[in-house]
Write a protein that holds these residues in place. Structure first.
Motif, PDB file in Angstrom:
ATOM      1  N   LYS A  85       1.125  -0.928   0.031  1.00 18.68           N
ATOM      2  CA  LYS A  85      -0.266  -0.778  -0.209  1.00 18.68           C
ATOM      3  C   LYS A  85       1.119   0.794  -0.122  1.00 18.68           C
ATOM      4  N   SER A  86       0.684   2.215  -1.084  1.00 17.41           N
ATOM      5  CA  SER A  86       1.703   3.595  -0.881  1.00 17.41           C
ATOM      6  C   SER A  86       0.717   4.268  -1.098  1.00 17.41           C
ATOM      7  N   THR A  87       1.573   5.720  -1.097  1.00 17.73           N
ATOM      8  CA  THR A  87       1.162   6.693  -1.030  1.00 17.73           C
ATOM      9  C   THR A  87       1.858   7.720  -1.886  1.00 17.73           C
ATOM     10  N   ALA A  88       1.003   8.880  -2.561  1.00 18.33           N
ATOM     11  CA  ALA A  88       2.224  10.248  -2.889  1.00 18.33           C
ATOM     12  C   ALA A  88       2.690  10.610  -2.255  1.00 18.33           C
ATOM     13  N   THR A  89       2.849  11.400  -2.400  1.00 23.07           N
ATOM     14  CA  THR A  89       3.752  13.075  -1.690  1.00 23.07           C
ATOM     15  C   THR A  89       3.355  12.964  -0.103  1.00 23.07           C
ATOM     16  N   PHE A  90       4.896  12.699   0.861  1.00 25.40           N
ATOM     17  CA  PHE A  90       4.654  13.247   2.348  1.00 25.40           C
ATOM     18  C   PHE A  90       5.410  14.807   1.972  1.00 25.40           C
TER      19      PHE A  90
END
Lengths: 312, 577
Positions: free
Chosen positions: A7-12
Motif C-alpha cells: 500500500k503506497s501513497t503519494a508525496t509526504f
C-alpha cells in the motif's frame, strides 16, 4: 511468483514516523528475522547475534526504532538475521553510514556491527573519527583476527607469526590494539567480551546500548574455519572477567593498563565515562530543532525573500 | 559619447585585498541596475602569487570576462609589469609605492598615480583610496560605495568605518581634481540585481530544495558551497557535517538518505573519485542523494584553482556495475539554482543518486542575477503507508516490483516497514540473494526494476533546445560555464538581426537526451563544439549516444576559461570555412 503487494501513497511532505514507542518487555525471539544465518556451524558470530537479540529484549527497545548498520564480511551479514531496520553497506563504511543515519534521525537506536577487517583495516579512519565525535551509537566488532569471507588472509588483529593465506611464512606486522585505540580516541564506553560467554556478552552489550555516547565492544568471535590459532579453547584458557577484579571503570589509565595485558585477556567493561555530551546533543541544528527527518522541507516565503535580498 | 559598459581588472598578490575591491565595484554596479561578470584568476596560495580579478559590467547581460581592461587597479609592482599594457584607458596605482613607466602603456592610456600617503594616514587603506577614485572616474554613485563600506566594516567599529569613508572620499576628490575624464559614464538604472557565484546558487538551491543534511570535505573549487551553508544550517533545519574524508562524506550522505532526509555532498574530481563506491551503493539500496562535482584542472591534483571540464567520463562512469543515476550539468547561475532543486526532486522521486556537475568558472565566478523564482515545487515521490508488516513475519518488501521501477519508500522508525537496505543483490524484501541463495530469475527481476526507473527520468527531463535562430549558419555545442561564452559569441555574430550562429547547451549528461540532441544536430547546417578539456569529452558522449560525429572542436585546457577575442576569431574561421 506472487507479486508482493504494497500500500503506497503519494508525496509526504515529511515521512510519517511515529514517535519513539515506549519500552516494553520483549522476548529475544522477537528480534529474530525469517532468514537463517549462513555462518559456519559454531562460528563465534552466532554468539554475538544471540547476545544482541537478548540485550535488545532486555532493554525492551521497539524493533522499529533500532537501525543496525553493518559493513561487508561474514559478520556484516548480521542485519539480515536481526528483526529491525538494517543497512548492509560497504566494506569499511558502516561508521559513516551510521553517522549519517543517526544525524538525520537521532531518535533511532543505532547499532553498528562488523568484523575486524571491516572496522580496523579498511574502515579504521572512520572508526577513530566516530569515537572522537562521541556519536551516540554502539559499535560491536566481531573480532576473529582473520579475513573469513575472503577465505583466510591476515587481518589487522592477526598476531605476529600467524600463518595465513597471505602470510605463508607468518604475519610480520604488529597487530592493532583496538582497546587501547578506542581508549585514546575518545570513546566513552570501551569493553571486550567473548562469544564463548553468552551471558557475559549479553550484559556487556546491554550496557553498551544503554550508554549515552560512543560505545565500543570488541567481541572475541572465533573463526572456526580459517583461524586455527585463536580458537574457543585458546580464548577459554586466557580470558578473565574484569567484573571479578577491583577494576575501576572510571580510571582511564587503569583501563589502558588492561588493554596492554597479553598473557591473560581481560573481558568486561574497561572504561566508561558518564555525562559527556554526545555529538547530536552539541550539533547546532539538532540541539535547536530536533530530528532533521521531521523538519518541514518548504522554505517559508519570508525566509526565501530574505535569502534573495541578502544577495542584492 | 561616453562608454556605458567597461572592464575593470584588479591585480595584486593574494592577501592584497583584490576580492574586497572587486566586490565593492560589482555590488555598486548591481545596485545601479547593471549586469556584471567577475572572474578571479588565482593560484593555490594564501599569500603572494599573482591574483587578477577580471570584471566586466554594463547595461546588457554580461556573459564573460574581457580580453583586456579599460581600467587596471594595480595593487603591487608585479601587476604593473604584467598587466599595465592591457589597460586601454588608464592604470590606477599607489604612486608612493609603485612605479609606472608611461611609455609602456598603450597609446592614450593614462597613468593615474594616487599619492596615497597624503590621502590617508593608514597604508592599509590604499585599496579604498583607489576605489574612491574609481567611482569618480566611472560615474558610479559614490553613495553606493559608502553604503558598501558601512556594511562591510560595521562589525569592526566606528573608527574603521570612518577611516575607510575618509579614505574613499579623499580618493574620489583627488581624482576629481587631478585625473582626466576617461570617457566612462556607467548609467544608473532601475532595479537592484543579485550578485552570486555558481556555488552560492547551488547552496541556495539546496536550501530551497529541502536539503536537510550536508556532509563534505574541503576541496577547491567546491568548498564555498559548505562555506555558505554551514553558518545558515541551523536556521533551516539542515545538519552540516564536515567529514574526515570524501569516503565518509559520501557514505554519511547515503546513510542520511536512507534515514529519510534530502542529503547532499560536494567535491571536486579527486574527492569524487573516492565517492564512487558509495554512489553505486546509493544506486543499489535506492537511496536519494545529490552529489555536486565541481570540476577543476586535472589529472591528479592537477590545477587546483583553474577551470576545466575534464571529469565528464569520470562522473558518467562513477560506480561499479549498472545502476540508475542522473547527471545534470547547469549552464549558468540561474540554472545552477534550479538544477539543484531538480536534482533533489529526481533523487527522491526515483530513489537514486543524482550528480550535479559544475566547473570552476561556473562555480566561482560572480555574476548578476535579475531574479530567482524561489517558489519551487518539491516532489518526494511514492511512500509506503506505515503499519503493513507482512503477515508471514518476513521483512517488508521495500524493493517491490512496479511498472515504473519505483518501490514505495520506507525509512527507519516507521511502524511495520522493517527491512534491510542491502548493498548485496537482494530480493524485494532486501534479503540477500548474493551468497547461498543466488537466484538468477530474481536478480533479473530486481535489476530490471531498478533500471526501469531511468525511463521515467528521461521523460521528466525538460526538452533540450536550441538557443537563437533556428536556421543559423552554425550551431555551437557545449556545456557548463562554456555556455556563457557561446551566448556571447552568438550575440556578437547575430547583431542587427543576422542569423549566423545558434547554440546548443547540453544540461543533461545522463540519461542522455539522445532524441532531442540528434534531431537538432541533423538539422544543423554546420556544427562545432567548445569544451575545456583535451579529449572533447562531450563530443565523444554525443557520438556514443547518437552516432553524430562533431568534427570541428574548439578545445582549451590551459586552465584559463575561453576568452572572447580568440573564440570569435575561431568561430569566424569556422563560418568562413
Amino acid at each position: 511468483m506472487a507479486k508482493l503487494a504494497v500500500k503506497s501513497t503519494a508525496t509526504f511532505p515529511v515521512p510519517t514516523i511515529e514517535p519513539r514507542a515506549a519500552k516494553a518487555a520483549k522476548k529475544p525471539d522477537e528480534f529474530k528475522s525469517e532468514i537463517k544465518p549462513d555462518w559456519c556451524p559454531s562460528c563465534g558470530d552466532f554468539g554475538v547475534l544471540n547476545a544482541l537479540q537478548k540485550a535488545c529484549a532486555t532493554l525492551g527497545i521497539p524493533n522499529k526504532d533500532v537501525l543496525c548498520v553493518s559493513g561487508i564480511g561474514c559478520s556484516s551479514n548480521l542485519p539480515g538475521f536481526f528483526k529491525t531496520y538494517g543497512i548492509h553497506s560497504l566494506h569499511g563504511r558502516s561508521n559513516p553510514i551510521a553517522a549519517g543515519a543517526k544525524l538525520a534521525n537521532p531518535e533511532l537506536t543505532v547499532v553498528i556491527t562488523g568484523g575486524d577487517g571491516d572496522g580496523f583495516g579498511i574502515g579504521l579512519g572512520h572508526f577513530i573519527h566516530n569515537m572522537r565525535r562521541n556519536l551516540d551509537v554502539t559499535y560491536l566488532v566481531m573480532d576473529n583476527q582473520i579475513y573469513g569471507l575472503t577465505t583466510g588472509q591476515t587481518s589487522p588483529t592477526t598476531t605476529i607469526g600467524t600463518q595465513t593465506k597471505s602470510t605463508p611464512e607468518g604475519c610480520i606486522e604488529h597487530p592493532i590494539n583496538p582497546m587501547a585505540l578506542a581508549l585514546v580516541s575518545g570513546a566513552t564506553f570501551v569493553a571486550r567480551t567473548f562469544s564463548g560467554e553468552i551471558g557475559h556478552m549479553t550484559e556487556v552489550i546491554t550496557k553498551a546500548i544503554s550508554h549515552k555516547g560512543f560505545s565500543f565492544v570488541d567481541c572475541y568471535s572465533p573463526c572456526v574455519t580459517y583461524n586455527k590459532v585463536n580458537t574457543y579453547p585458546w580464548f577459554k584458557s586466557r580470558v578473565y572477567k574484569l567484573e571479578d577484579q577491583k577494576h575501576d571503570t572510571a580510571d582511564l589509565r587503569a583501563a589502558l593498563d588492561k588493554a596492554f595485558e597479553e598473557e591473560k585477556l581481560p573481558i568486561g567493561v574497561f572504561y566508561k565515562k558518564e555525562g559527556v555530551p554526545s555529538y547530536e546533543e552539541l550539533d547546532p541544528t539538532i540541539s535547536r530543532l530536533g530530528a532533521p527527518v521531521k523538519q518541514p522541507l518548504d522554505l517559508k516565503p519570508a525566509d526565501a525573500k530574505a535569502l534573495k535580498d541578502s544577495f542584492r | 559619447m561616453a562608454k556605458t559598459s567597461m572592464s575593470l581588472w584588479i591585480g595584486g598578490a593574494a592577501g592584497d585585498g583584490n576580492a574586497f575591491a572587486g566586490r565593492a565595484f560589482i555590488k555598486a554596479c548591481s545596485r545601479s541596475g547593471l549586469h556584471g561578470f567577475a572572474y578571479n584568476s588565482y593560484q593555490s596560495l594564501i599569500r603572494g602569487g599573482h591574483v587578477l580579478l577580471q570584471t566586466a559590467v554594463g547595461p546588457e547581460k554580461v556573459y564573460t570576462q574581457a580580453d583586456d581592461c579599460d581600467i587596471l587597479i594595480a595593487l603591487n609592482q608585479d601587476t604593473i609589469e604584467r598587466e599595465a599594457a592591457d589597460a586601454a584607458l588608464g592604470v590606477l596605482y599607489n604612486g608612493d609605492r609603485l612605479k609606472l613607466d608611461a611609455a609602456k602603456l598603450r597609446p592614450g592610456a593614462k597613468t593615474l598615480a594616487l599619492p596615497c600617503m597624503k590621502l590617508t594616514s593608514n597604508p592599509l587603506l590604499q585599496n579604498t583610496v583607489a576605489l574612491g577614485a574609481l567611482f569618480q572616474l566611472t560615474g558610479l554613485d559614490f553613495a553606493l560605495f559608502e553604503t558598501f563600506l558601512k556594511e562591510n566594516f560595521d562589525k569592526k567599529g566606528d573608527a574603521v568605518v570612518s577611516g575607510n569613508l575618509a579614505a574613499a572620499k579623499a580618493g574620489f576628490e583627488y581624482s576629481q581634481k587631478n585625473f582626466p575624464d576617461l570617457g566612462i559614464r556607467l548609467p544608473k538604472r532601475e532595479g537592484r540585481h543579485m550578485v552570486m557565484t555558481g556555488n552560492q546558487a547551488i547552496a541556495l538551491g539546496a536550501v530551497a530544495g529541502g536539503c536537510k543534511f550536508f556532509s563534505g570535505y574541503p576541496m577547491t573549487p567546491a568548498s564555498s558551497i559548505m562555506h555558505w551553508l554551514s553558518p545558515r544550517a541551523a536556521k533551516f533545519g539542515l545538519v552540516f557535517k564536515q567529514a574526515e574524508d570524501e569516503l565518509a562524506a559520501m557514505n554519511m550522505a547515503v546513510g542520511a538518505g536512507i534515514a529519510g532526509v534530502r542529503p547532499m555532498t560536494a567535491t571536486s574530481g579527486g574527492g569524487f573519485a573516492l565517492m564512487t563506491e558509495a554512489i553505486s551503493l546509493a544506486g543499489m539500496v535506492e537511496a536519494p542523494v545529490v552529489v555536486v562535482e565541481v570540476q577543476r584542472g586535472g589529472p591528479s591534483t592537477g590545477l587546483p584553482t583553474k577551470t576545466e571540464q575534464g571529469d565528464l567520463f569520470q562522473v558518467l562512469g562513477a560506480g561499479q556495475g549498472d545502476f540508475p543515476k542522473a547527471i545534470l550539468a547547469p549552464i549558468d547561475l540561474e540554472d545552477a539554482f534550479h538544477s539543484t532543486v531538480e536534482a533533489f526532486n529526481l533523487a527522491e522521486k526515483y530513489q537514486m543518486p543524482v550528480m550535479l556537475m559544475s566547473d570552476l568558472l561556473l562555480s566561482e565566478h560572480e555574476g548578476t542575477v535579475v531574479d530567482l523564482d524561489m517558489d519551487v515545487k518539491l516532489e518526494r515521490g511514492t511512500w509506503a503507508v506505515p503499519g503493513q508488516a507482512p503477515e508471514d513475519g518476513g521483512f517488508f518488501p521495500r524493493y517491490a516490483d512496479s511498472e515504473t521501477g519505483v518501490s514505495p519508500r520506507a525509512v527507519p522508525g516507521q511502524e511495520g516497514l522493517m527491512h534491510v537496505a542491502s548493498s548485496d543483490e537482494h530480493d524485494e524484501r532486501g534479503n540477500l540473494i548474493s551468497d547461498v541463495h543466488t537466484d538468477p530469475a530474481k536478480r533479473v527481476l530486481i535489476m530490471n526494476k531498478r533500471m526501469r526507473k531511468l525511463e521515467g527520468v528521461l521523460r521528466d527531463f525538460k526538452p533540450t533546445r536550441l538557443e537563437g535562430p533556428e536556421d543559423a549558419e552554425l550551431t555551437i555545442v557545449g556545456w557548463g560555464s562554456t555556455t556563457g561564452m557561446m551566448r556571447h559569441v552568438m550575440r556578437h555574430f547575430n547583431q542587427n538581426g543576422a542569423k549566423r550562429v545558434n547554440i546548443l547547451p547540453i544540461r543533461y549528461i545522463h540519461p542522455f537526451p539522445a532524441d532531442d540532441v540528434l534531431s537538432i544536430l541533423k538539422r544543423a547546417k554546420k556544427v562545432m563544439a567548445m569544451e575545456c578539456n583535451y579529449t572533447a569529452q562531450l563530443c565523444r558522449l554525443i557520438r556514443m549516444e547518437t552516432g553524430f560525429h562533431i568534427q570541428t572542436r574548439w578545445l582549451k585546457y590551459d586552465g584559463e576559461p575561453f576568452y572572447p577575442g580568440s573564440t570569435i576569431a575561431k568561430v569566424s574561421e569556422v563560418l568562413r570555412g
